[in-house]
Design an enzyme around this catalytic site. Structure first.
Site, PDB file in Angstrom:
ATOM      1  N   GLU A 116      11.000   8.720   1.090  1.00 21.37           N
ATOM      2  CA  GLU A 116       9.484   9.296   1.170  1.00 21.37           C
ATOM      3  C   GLU A 116       8.648   9.477   1.824  1.00 21.37           C
ATOM      4  O   GLU A 116       9.510  10.218   2.740  1.00 21.37           O
ATOM      5  CB  GLU A 116       9.490   7.244  -0.207  1.00 21.37           C
ATOM      6  CG  GLU A 116       9.905   7.810  -1.519  1.00 21.37           C
ATOM      7  CD  GLU A 116       9.641   6.297  -1.258  1.00 21.37           C
ATOM      8  OE1 GLU A 116       8.641   5.676  -0.845  1.00 21.37           O
ATOM      9  OE2 GLU A 116      10.339   5.505  -2.882  1.00 21.37           O
ATOM     10  N   HIS A 230      -2.733   4.258  -2.992  1.00 21.03           N
ATOM     11  CA  HIS A 230      -1.842   5.105  -3.534  1.00 21.03           C
ATOM     12  C   HIS A 230      -2.214   6.627  -3.999  1.00 21.03           C
ATOM     13  O   HIS A 230      -3.500   5.988  -5.177  1.00 21.03           O
ATOM     14  CB  HIS A 230      -0.766   4.491  -4.754  1.00 21.03           C
ATOM     15  CG  HIS A 230       0.432   5.513  -4.816  1.00 21.03           C
ATOM     16  ND1 HIS A 230       0.941   5.881  -5.559  1.00 21.03           N
ATOM     17  CD2 HIS A 230       1.379   4.144  -3.913  1.00 21.03           C
ATOM     18  CE1 HIS A 230       2.120   6.588  -5.246  1.00 21.03           C
ATOM     19  NE2 HIS A 230       2.815   5.486  -4.441  1.00 21.03           N
ATOM     20  N   ARG A 274       0.094   8.135   3.599  1.00 22.85           N
ATOM     21  CA  ARG A 274      -0.062   7.866   2.692  1.00 22.85           C
ATOM     22  C   ARG A 274      -2.035   8.339   2.043  1.00 22.85           C
ATOM     23  O   ARG A 274      -2.690   8.544   1.476  1.00 22.85           O
ATOM     24  CB  ARG A 274      -0.502   6.561   1.541  1.00 22.85           C
ATOM     25  CG  ARG A 274       1.130   6.361   1.271  1.00 22.85           C
ATOM     26  CD  ARG A 274       1.927   5.169   0.535  1.00 22.85           C
ATOM     27  NE  ARG A 274       2.849   4.757  -0.465  1.00 22.85           N
ATOM     28  CZ  ARG A 274       3.264   4.237  -0.651  1.00 22.85           C
ATOM     29  NH1 ARG A 274       2.717   2.606  -0.621  1.00 22.85           N
ATOM     30  NH2 ARG A 274       4.629   4.264  -1.436  1.00 22.85           N
ATOM     31  N   HIS A 334      -3.527  -0.086  -3.718  1.00 23.95           N
ATOM     32  CA  HIS A 334      -2.111  -0.419  -3.966  1.00 23.95           C
ATOM     33  C   HIS A 334      -1.458  -1.564  -2.760  1.00 23.95           C
ATOM     34  O   HIS A 334      -0.847  -2.060  -3.515  1.00 23.95           O
ATOM     35  CB  HIS A 334      -0.867   0.991  -3.757  1.00 23.95           C
ATOM     36  CG  HIS A 334       0.123   0.982  -3.891  1.00 23.95           C
ATOM     37  ND1 HIS A 334       0.488   0.256  -4.837  1.00 23.95           N
ATOM     38  CD2 HIS A 334       0.750   0.852  -2.868  1.00 23.95           C
ATOM     39  CE1 HIS A 334       1.813   0.486  -4.703  1.00 23.95           C
ATOM     40  NE2 HIS A 334       2.021   1.031  -4.124  1.00 23.95           N
ATOM     41  N   ARG A 369       0.586   1.692   6.323  1.00 24.99           N
ATOM     42  CA  ARG A 369       1.873   1.180   5.874  1.00 24.99           C
ATOM     43  C   ARG A 369       3.109   2.544   5.420  1.00 24.99           C
ATOM     44  O   ARG A 369       1.628   3.532   4.146  1.00 24.99           O
ATOM     45  CB  ARG A 369       1.875  -0.012   4.488  1.00 24.99           C
ATOM     46  CG  ARG A 369       3.133  -0.237   4.062  1.00 24.99           C
ATOM     47  CD  ARG A 369       3.498  -1.551   2.874  1.00 24.99           C
ATOM     48  NE  ARG A 369       3.249  -0.526   1.802  1.00 24.99           N
ATOM     49  CZ  ARG A 369       3.533   0.001   0.591  1.00 24.99           C
ATOM     50  NH1 ARG A 369       5.065   0.028   1.706  1.00 24.99           N
ATOM     51  NH2 ARG A 369       3.241   0.320  -0.003  1.00 24.99           N
TER      52      ARG A 369
END
Length: 502
Positions: A116, A230, A274, A334, A369
């Protein structure tokens, strides 16, 4: 079995962190009561489409995972906490497998590893393609049901009970009655506060109840200004997350002319951290006033259905054939990187109070994160908190706890005016304390939030208690954002007012 004195432990929350802590505490010989706001296993964990980072293939290592985590955290992650996360990760993944989690495997039986955004290697295990959280929740809930753990469902955390300077229980609302539950220690695992924002992937119950209760009890909190948005939530109907793993498989983000605009913000394009991708989408939507699209058509219908069965089903139910056409997406709140400050074993600044999972600020995530570290963090620190109970030194209660006689409306009572106030707060936070922030906007938001708090009456319904928690967290979040004058990670200051809508 531990030889330490048997203690009464209350765990509040039933996501991966709470379930793990409860199981480990029970297996260590403690008497455990698990309290959850709705049904056992509800919350954010079963909604998690992404996987669990920490399975290292050829050329990868815990050290490389730590380096990626520190890079994503924009220099604000705690290196010791990150080292604990990656060091304990393999054992926790093995534990999940032993507890019955069926991670996806290749034909030769090895774990399938995915990659990811911001990960340098494929090190993420998934289950059911895009149903990892649901599978983890299923397996751990089954284990809790079989263990000597008392489960109290549909119970709302009102406050922590503090006696002699230590957390010695909780006050909860259940079946219209306020009940005090005595314990030797409390482990908070109540999740985050996505309901602060108008657009969120979090369920309706994510109102920051644990953080708010800890604040009122005097526990230290930090980093609430770091809310991760997100990048890709389906911009049609109720919020539905389109996993980052879709971009990891090769999907791209394009504007209405087909241009991959994220490369304007970062050389990694769609696989940038992100916060970078979310801001790029926000700016694109703001400047072009057109839809931002996720193009996964190059993956083909068969691959999409096999790898992402849940997303494939939901997008089709909403009228999109994502194998043939790009789908509209928007960012959404998120994951909260901040929360109750803890040490490496989940201990807070308030004796007897532990915090694990999203409610905690372990220092792992810093300002942003890394994808698929949240489930891992819940498993790692849930286990560590339970182990640390044996080192807890207890003082006798100064007076026995007694349940108050007050009764309140049932849990599903959300009055129309209270819902309206929540909507007002959520839009204010989205517009002024969201992806793109300004000093003027934050000051305006803080003034409005303080006015709303000053005008609020003492909570008399569930919705009012949730609203009070959200208002408290909104004030602390806006204050923290205003105090951090430079941009870092998920906290981004812009030189001029900017309103984000979706």
């Amino acid at each position: 079995m531990s030889t330490a004195p048997r203690m009464n432990i209350v765990v509040v929350g039933s996501g991966i962190a709470g379930l793990t802590a409860a199981l480990h505490a029970s297996e260590a010989g403690h008497s455990v009561t698990l309290v959850t706001k709705s049904r056992l296993g509800d919350g954010c964990t079963p909604l998690a489409q992404g996987g669990v980072a920490g399975a290292y293939g050829p050329g990868d290592s815990a050290a490389r995972h730590a380096a990626d985590t520190l890079s994503a955290g924009a220099g604000l992650s705690d290196t010791e906490a990150v080292d604990v996360l990656v060091r304990d990760g393999a054992a926790r993944i093995a534990e999940l497998i032993a507890r019955g989690v069926a991670f996806d495997r290749a034909a030769d039986g090895s774990l399938l590893l995915g990659r990811e955004a911001a990960h340098s290697h494929a090190r993420i295990v998934h289950a059911g393609g895009d149903a990892t959280g649901a599978e983890i929740s299923r397996a751990l809930v089954a284990q809790v049901r079989q263990a000597p753990i008392e489960v109290i469902e549909n119970a709302f955390l009102i406050d922590l009970v503090v006696d002699g300077g230590s957390a010695r229980g909780i006050r909860m609302l259940r079946d219209g009655a306020l009940i005090d539950l005595e314990s030797d220690a409390v482990i908070l695992a109540t999740g985050g506060a996505g309901q602060l924002y108008a657009h969120t992937t979090n369920p309706i119950g994510a109102t920051g109840d644990g953080i708010a209760a800890a604040l009122r009890a005097g526990a230290a909190v930090a980093d609430l200004e770091f809310m991760q948005f997100h990048p890709t939530v389906l911009a049609a109907g109720p919020a539905f997350l389109i996993s980052e793993a879709v971009r990891g498989e090769g999907a791209t983000l394009i504007d209405d002319e087909g241009r991959r605009f994220v490369f304007d913000s970062h050389p990694d394009g769609e696989l940038a951290p992100r916060d970078v991708v979310s801001r790029a989408i926000a700016r694109q939507a703001e400047s072009h006033k057109g839809p931002v699209l996720l193009d996964a058509t190059m993956l083909g219908a068969e691959r999409l259905a096999a790898r992402f069965p849940t997303i494939d089903r939901v997008t089709r139910e909403r009228g999109f054939d994502w194998a043939r056409e790009p789908i509209p997406v928007t960012p959404a709140a998120h994951y909260l990187m901040g929360g109750v400050v803890t040490d490496l074993d989940g201990r807070s600044s308030l004796p007897g109070l532990f915090a694990v999972g999203e409610v905690a600020r372990t220092g792992v995530h810093g300002a942003n994160r890394l994808a698929s570290n949240s489930l891992l963090e819940g498993a790692v620190f849930g286990a560590r908190a339970a182990a640390a109970l044996e080192r807890l030194r207890l003082a006798p209660l100064t007076q026995p706890l007694s349940s108050p006689a007050t009764t309140l409306p049932p849990l599903d009572d959300r009055a129309a005016d209270e819902t309206s106030r929540r909507t007002q707060l959520q839009q204010l936070m989205w517009d002024r304390v969201g992806l793109l922030r300004t000093e003027h906007g934050l000051s305006e938001a803080l003034d409005t939030i303080r006015s709303l708090r000053a005008a609020a009456l003492s909570p008399a319904t569930l919705a009012a208690h949730e609203e009070a928690n959200l208002l408290l967290l909104a004030e602390v979040t806006a204050s923290a954002a205003l105090a951090r004058t430079t941009s870092v990670g998920a906290h981004h200051m812009t030189p001029a007012p900017a309103l984000i809508g979706a």
